[in-house]
Scaffold this motif. Structure first.
Motif, mmCIF file in Angstrom:
data_model
loop_
_atom_site.group_PDB
_atom_site.id
_atom_site.type_symbol
_atom_site.label_atom_id
_atom_site.label_comp_id
_atom_site.label_asym_id
_atom_site.label_seq_id
_atom_site.Cartn_x
_atom_site.Cartn_y
_atom_site.Cartn_z
ATOM 1 N N LEU A 206 0.832 -1.209 0.000
ATOM 2 C CA LEU A 206 0.000 0.000 0.000
ATOM 3 C C LEU A 206 0.866 1.258 0.000
ATOM 4 O O LEU A 206 0.560 2.249 -0.676
ATOM 5 N N GLY A 207 1.958 1.215 0.756
ATOM 6 C CA GLY A 207 2.845 2.369 0.816
ATOM 7 C C GLY A 207 3.487 2.677 -0.525
ATOM 8 O O GLY A 207 3.554 3.840 -0.945
ATOM 9 N N VAL A 208 3.948 1.636 -1.215
ATOM 10 C CA VAL A 208 4.562 1.826 -2.534
ATOM 11 C C VAL A 208 3.537 2.355 -3.530
ATOM 12 O O VAL A 208 3.822 3.270 -4.318
ATOM 13 N N LEU A 209 2.319 1.775 -3.497
ATOM 14 C CA LEU A 209 1.268 2.207 -4.416
ATOM 15 C C LEU A 209 0.897 3.674 -4.173
ATOM 16 O O LEU A 209 0.773 4.469 -5.122
ATOM 17 N N CYS A 210 0.719 4.032 -2.900
ATOM 18 C CA CYS A 210 0.355 5.424 -2.574
ATOM 19 C C CYS A 210 1.469 6.389 -2.969
ATOM 20 O O CYS A 210 1.208 7.495 -3.458
ATOM 21 N N ALA A 211 2.724 5.997 -2.756
ATOM 22 C CA ALA A 211 3.847 6.860 -3.116
ATOM 23 C C ALA A 211 3.888 7.098 -4.633
ATOM 24 O O ALA A 211 4.127 8.221 -5.086
ATOM 25 N N GLY A 217 0.267 12.704 -8.658
ATOM 26 C CA GLY A 217 -0.924 13.475 -8.325
ATOM 27 C C GLY A 217 -2.214 12.804 -8.741
ATOM 28 O O GLY A 217 -3.219 13.476 -8.980
ATOM 29 N N LYS A 218 -2.210 11.488 -8.809
ATOM 30 C CA LYS A 218 -3.388 10.750 -9.257
ATOM 31 C C LYS A 218 -4.111 10.099 -8.073
ATOM 32 O O LYS A 218 -3.535 9.914 -7.008
ATOM 33 N N ALA A 219 -5.365 9.704 -8.336
ATOM 34 C CA ALA A 219 -6.181 8.979 -7.351
ATOM 35 C C ALA A 219 -6.129 9.658 -5.984
ATOM 36 O O ALA A 219 -5.826 9.034 -4.960
ATOM 37 N N ARG A 220 -6.435 10.946 -5.956
ATOM 38 C CA ARG A 220 -6.291 11.712 -4.731
ATOM 39 C C ARG A 220 -7.182 11.192 -3.607
ATOM 40 O O ARG A 220 -6.772 11.112 -2.452
ATOM 41 N N GLY A 221 -8.395 10.865 -3.958
ATOM 42 C CA GLY A 221 -9.311 10.351 -2.935
ATOM 43 C C GLY A 221 -8.822 9.046 -2.337
ATOM 44 O O GLY A 221 -8.885 8.835 -1.124
ATOM 45 N N PHE A 275 0.832 15.302 1.021
ATOM 46 C CA PHE A 275 0.041 14.993 -0.166
ATOM 47 C C PHE A 275 -1.084 16.001 -0.334
ATOM 48 O O PHE A 275 -1.374 16.458 -1.446
ATOM 49 N N ARG A 276 -1.732 16.370 0.779
ATOM 50 C CA ARG A 276 -2.807 17.365 0.691
ATOM 51 C C ARG A 276 -2.256 18.710 0.223
ATOM 52 O O ARG A 276 -2.883 19.409 -0.583
ATOM 53 N N LYS A 277 -1.086 19.085 0.709
ATOM 54 C CA LYS A 277 -0.470 20.344 0.275
ATOM 55 C C LYS A 277 -0.133 20.297 -1.209
ATOM 56 O O LYS A 277 -0.340 21.272 -1.941
#
Length: 295
Positions: A206-211, A217-221, A275-277
């Motif tokens: 999950l960490g690698v995918l999110c990074a 800047g994709k799949a923000r939600g 990420f939010r910033k």
């Protein structure tokens, strides 16, 4: 008095949950010969074995040898009470389990030792009043039960140790040796290892995918939801770890929880803010591009 009631309740729970069976009780006054370097003594209204090491050299005393123990279960243990005064270094009790060769299975000698920092498996060091000790063993993989058990006391230096009567027990329904010592454990050692392995692998993926998604800047939600959820999970793990520690759960229960909390709460909230910033910056750029195109 309250502790006495707690111990009685715990013993009844063990007997009901794991089918506890007493295979033998060993009182020192019934011995034909007293072990070398030991004497019989009357302490606190009980007949005990007293071992005193008056030298700085290590001392090993063979306390008890049980020939042909009537063990039929996979998990069994030897229990009793111990008290000690001014023991130098880390002493311990040990139980050697001698297995014969049978059905192609090699025999051998295997041991349990009380070298933990605390609890029934705690080492013998310094000074302590009467406390319980346990020498559990899990003979999974052996073709037959042991033919002999040998119990020793090892003292690295000076000190006096008093040992009460011992009891050999087996629990046919216990899944592991730790379950005999910690009958109220949330999960056992092997289960903890599986949780750490599987959970660590999933969190790593999950960490690698999110990074990767955050970098583009994709799949923000999705990324925001995962990082927030892992932050909440970290808080829950931390709470569970502290509760387990307070309730006296074994280290393989509370330690992985606290470690997971440390990792998740160190990484996820920080990355969530970053990420939010970054998303806000990307959104501002997008709005600026639209304004420039329509202007």
């Amino acid at each position: 008095m309250k502790m006495k009631y707690v111990n009685c309740a715990l013993a009844l729970f063990c007997k009901a949950a794991f089918g506890q069976e007493t295979l033998g009780q060993y009182k020192w006054q019934d011995l034909k010969t007293v072990p070398v370097h030991a004497t019989l003594a009357q302490v606190d209204g009980r007949q005990v074995l007293k071992i005193e090491n008056t030298n700085d050299a290590p001392l090993q005393v063979n306390l008890l040898t049980i020939e042909q123990p009537k063990i039929t279960a996979i998990v069994y243990q030897l229990t009793g009470e111990v008290r000690y005064d001014s023991v130098k270094g880390d002493g311990y009790l040990e139980m050697w389990n001698i297995f014969p060769e049978k059905d192609g299975s090699p025999g051998g000698e295997y041991f349990s030792k009380t070298l933990a920092d605390s609890g029934p498996l705690g080492k013998i060091s310094g000074t302590s009043g009467w406390r319980e000790f346990a020498l559990p063993f899990d003979r999974t993989g052996s073709a037959s039960p042991p033919t002999r058990l040998q119990v020793n006391l090892v003292l690295p230096g000076r000190g006096t140790v008093y040992i009460g009567p011992m009891k050999l027990m087996q629990m046919p329904k216990a899944k592991s040796a730790s379950a005999m010592i910690y009958p109220n454990e949330w999960w056992d050692g092997p289960t903890s290892a599986k949780i750490c392995g599987v959970g660590g692998g999933l969190l790593g993926c999950l960490g690698v995918l999110c990074a990767a998604l955050a970098a583009k800047g994709k799949a923000r939600g999705f990324v925001t939801g995962v990082l927030f959820g892992l932050s909440v999970l970290g808080g829950a793990c931390g709470l569970g770890g502290f509760i387990g520690l307070a309730l006296g759960q074994p280290f393989f229960v509370w330690l992985p929880l606290l470690f997971a909390a440390l990792v998740l709460l160190t990484i996820c909230p920080v990355n969530l803010r970053r990420f939010r910033k970054k998303c806000e910056e990307l959104e501002l750029r997008r709005m600026a591009s639209i304004d420039a195109a329509t202007g």
